[in-house]
Motif scaffolding. Structure first.
Motif, mmCIF file in Angstrom:
data_model
loop_
_atom_site.group_PDB
_atom_site.id
_atom_site.type_symbol
_atom_site.label_atom_id
_atom_site.label_comp_id
_atom_site.label_asym_id
_atom_site.label_seq_id
_atom_site.Cartn_x
_atom_site.Cartn_y
_atom_site.Cartn_z
ATOM 1 N N THR A 20 36.311 33.153 33.160
ATOM 2 C CA THR A 20 35.435 32.314 33.983
ATOM 3 C C THR A 20 36.281 31.218 34.620
ATOM 4 O O THR A 20 37.267 30.768 34.042
ATOM 5 N N SER A 62 32.639 37.909 35.483
ATOM 6 C CA SER A 62 32.463 39.366 35.514
ATOM 7 C C SER A 62 33.536 40.040 34.669
ATOM 8 O O SER A 62 34.635 39.538 34.489
ATOM 9 N N ILE A 63 33.196 41.192 34.093
ATOM 10 C CA ILE A 63 34.063 41.911 33.156
ATOM 11 C C ILE A 63 35.003 42.828 33.929
ATOM 12 O O ILE A 63 34.581 43.558 34.843
ATOM 13 N N HIS A 64 36.299 42.817 33.527
ATOM 14 C CA HIS A 64 37.296 43.654 34.193
ATOM 15 C C HIS A 64 38.296 44.203 33.186
ATOM 16 O O HIS A 64 38.441 43.676 32.073
ATOM 17 N N SER A 103 38.253 45.041 28.585
ATOM 18 C CA SER A 103 36.929 44.482 28.790
ATOM 19 C C SER A 103 36.937 42.973 28.531
ATOM 20 O O SER A 103 36.470 42.503 27.494
ATOM 21 N N ALA A 155 36.355 38.894 30.295
ATOM 22 C CA ALA A 155 35.569 38.202 31.318
ATOM 23 C C ALA A 155 36.057 36.771 31.504
ATOM 24 O O ALA A 155 35.503 35.845 30.908
ATOM 25 N N SER A 202 35.701 35.765 44.512
ATOM 26 C CA SER A 202 35.437 37.195 44.434
ATOM 27 C C SER A 202 36.648 37.903 43.833
ATOM 28 O O SER A 202 37.772 37.653 44.273
ATOM 29 N N PRO A 203 36.441 38.741 42.783
ATOM 30 C CA PRO A 203 35.200 39.080 42.086
ATOM 31 C C PRO A 203 34.565 37.848 41.451
ATOM 32 O O PRO A 203 35.208 36.823 41.270
ATOM 33 N N GLU A 204 33.323 37.966 41.064
ATOM 34 C CA GLU A 204 32.540 36.854 40.558
ATOM 35 C C GLU A 204 33.098 36.320 39.246
ATOM 36 O O GLU A 204 33.563 37.074 38.391
ATOM 37 N N SER A 205 33.074 35.012 39.086
ATOM 38 C CA SER A 205 33.478 34.374 37.839
ATOM 39 C C SER A 205 32.600 34.880 36.698
ATOM 40 O O SER A 205 31.377 34.976 36.836
ATOM 41 N N TYR A 255 41.967 37.836 42.491
ATOM 42 C CA TYR A 255 40.764 37.108 42.864
ATOM 43 C C TYR A 255 41.033 36.350 44.153
ATOM 44 O O TYR A 255 42.138 35.843 44.372
#
Length: 375
Positions: free
Chosen positions: A80, A95-97, A76, A78, A90-93, A105
């Motif tokens: 940036t 966002s949790i992965h 978990s 995130a 994409s995925p968005e800056s 990205y």
């Protein structure tokens, strides 16, 4: 003379910039990640996240490698990102992965015509975080040149070099003709080959007429390669053990004519191999290329190991460099060591003064089977 060349180039570039401002501004065609940070911030093992690594054919992407403290939950996180103006990701800056495995990205340029794929990996920094035996057998290709890496069990190390800077001046060179390359005739198998090269007319124009072959633990910042070359080479990585000695084998042949201050001289070129250990807890995450000109000292320095009898030899010659702690009068804090608050750097160069663009084209240093002894 160097200042004149740089000023001339800078004036030319400024003129281009002013001219472009007069015209109607077109959508940006760049699709780059220019900076990266990670939340939560206190999980980072180093203050710096490098985003300028060369393209990886193996990953089919541009790698970003993030080191976090041991015990960090990778499921978990995130990251940036800062991007070139107008670009999207994409995925968005932010966002949790789950970074138990790398996350890919895609950055798309403002004009929507270009994109770049990045592979972002997160690994825990452990007490045995990097290999300490260096065979120089493994290389991968980035553009036209080689990138060296070592694999020791689960741990890997990607070496840095100034090859990216050389590519700006001599973009069509083959991998074997770069300053940092590989040779088939090592002490055991293949080996590292460092050669001081001429940078041609473009290099001379900007006051950088030669490029010494170099390899080091750290990062090469391509954005500073022309404007602040000493700052472009950044040395050091957190290390959790006390280094004692650096050993290995070398061969060396100096080039015929030494270049310094805009002319060839009778000076004899000499190579350099050194390592150092420094306290990074005061905000000094890395040291830079000014270290040799500063006498291999720094306020945060704890120990230095440097070759003192460097000489030409056609035969494989062993070296053993002891880390000198006494000269700096600083003990090792066991708790800080366990927390990764000390960093290690190892640097090799075919011309000792190559960072100042002084050396003999053709100077060749071969290195093989190097090992870092620690306790």
């Amino acid at each position: 003379m160097k200042k004149t060349y740089v000023t001339t180039v800078g004036t030319f570039l400024l003129g281009l910039t002013l001219n472009s401002c007069i015209q109607e501004e077109a959508p940006n065609a760049e699709a780059d990640i220019t900076a990266c940070s990670l939340l939560p911030v206190d999980c980072l093992a180093s203050n710096t996240i490098e985003v300028g690594l060369p393209y990886s054919d193996e990953l089919n992407a541009y790698p970003i490698e993030i080191k976090v403290k041991e015990g960090t939950d990778l499921s978990s996180l995130a990251p940036t990102f800062e991007l070139t103006p107008g670009a999207t990701i994409s995925p968005e800056s932010g966002s949790i992965h789950d970074f138990s495995s790398p996350v890919r990205y895609t950055v798309t340029s403002e004009d929507r015509q270009w994109h770049r794929t990045y592979s972002v990996s997160v690994t825990e920094q452990t007490s045995t975080n990097i290999p300490t035996v260096y065979h120089f057998e493994n290389v991968k290709t980035s553009g036209n040149y080689y990138v060296f890496y070592e694999q020791q069990g689960e741990h890997s190390l990607t070496w840095a070099s100034g090859n990216g800077g050389y590519a700006l001046a001599v973009s069509q060179a083959a991998a074997k003709d770069y300053p940092t390359t590989q040779d088939d005739n090592g002490w055991n198998g293949k080996c590292l080959k460092l050669v001081t090269r001429s940078t041609g007319s473009l290099g001379s124009l900007v006051g950088m007429p030669i490029a010494a072959g170099n390899l080091f633990i750290g990062q090469f910042d391509l954005t500073n390669a022309l404007t602040a070359p000493l700052k472009a080479t950044k040395f050091g990585i957190p290390f959790y053990s006390k280094p004692i000695r650096l050993t290995g084998y070398y061969k060396y042949k100096a080039g015929e004519q030494f270049f310094a201050n805009g002319a060839y001289t009778d000076q004899k070129d000499v190579f350099d191999i050194y390592a150092f250990f420094f306290d990074n807890s005061n905000g000094t995450s890395m040291l830079d290329g000014s270290l040799p000109s500063n006498g291999y000292t720094h306020p945060d320095m704890v120990a230095v190991a440097r070759i003192k009898d460097a000489h030409e030899t056609d035969e494989w010659t062993s070296f053993s460099l002891n880390f000198d702690y006494d000269s700096f009068g600083k003990g090792i804090d066991a708790q800080k060591l366990a927390e990764g608050k000390y960093s290690l750097g190892i640097v090799m160069s075919s011309s000792k003064d190559g960072a100042s663009f002084e050396g003999a084209p053709g100077s060749t240093l071969l290195i093989d089977e190097m090992e870092l002894i620690f306790e």
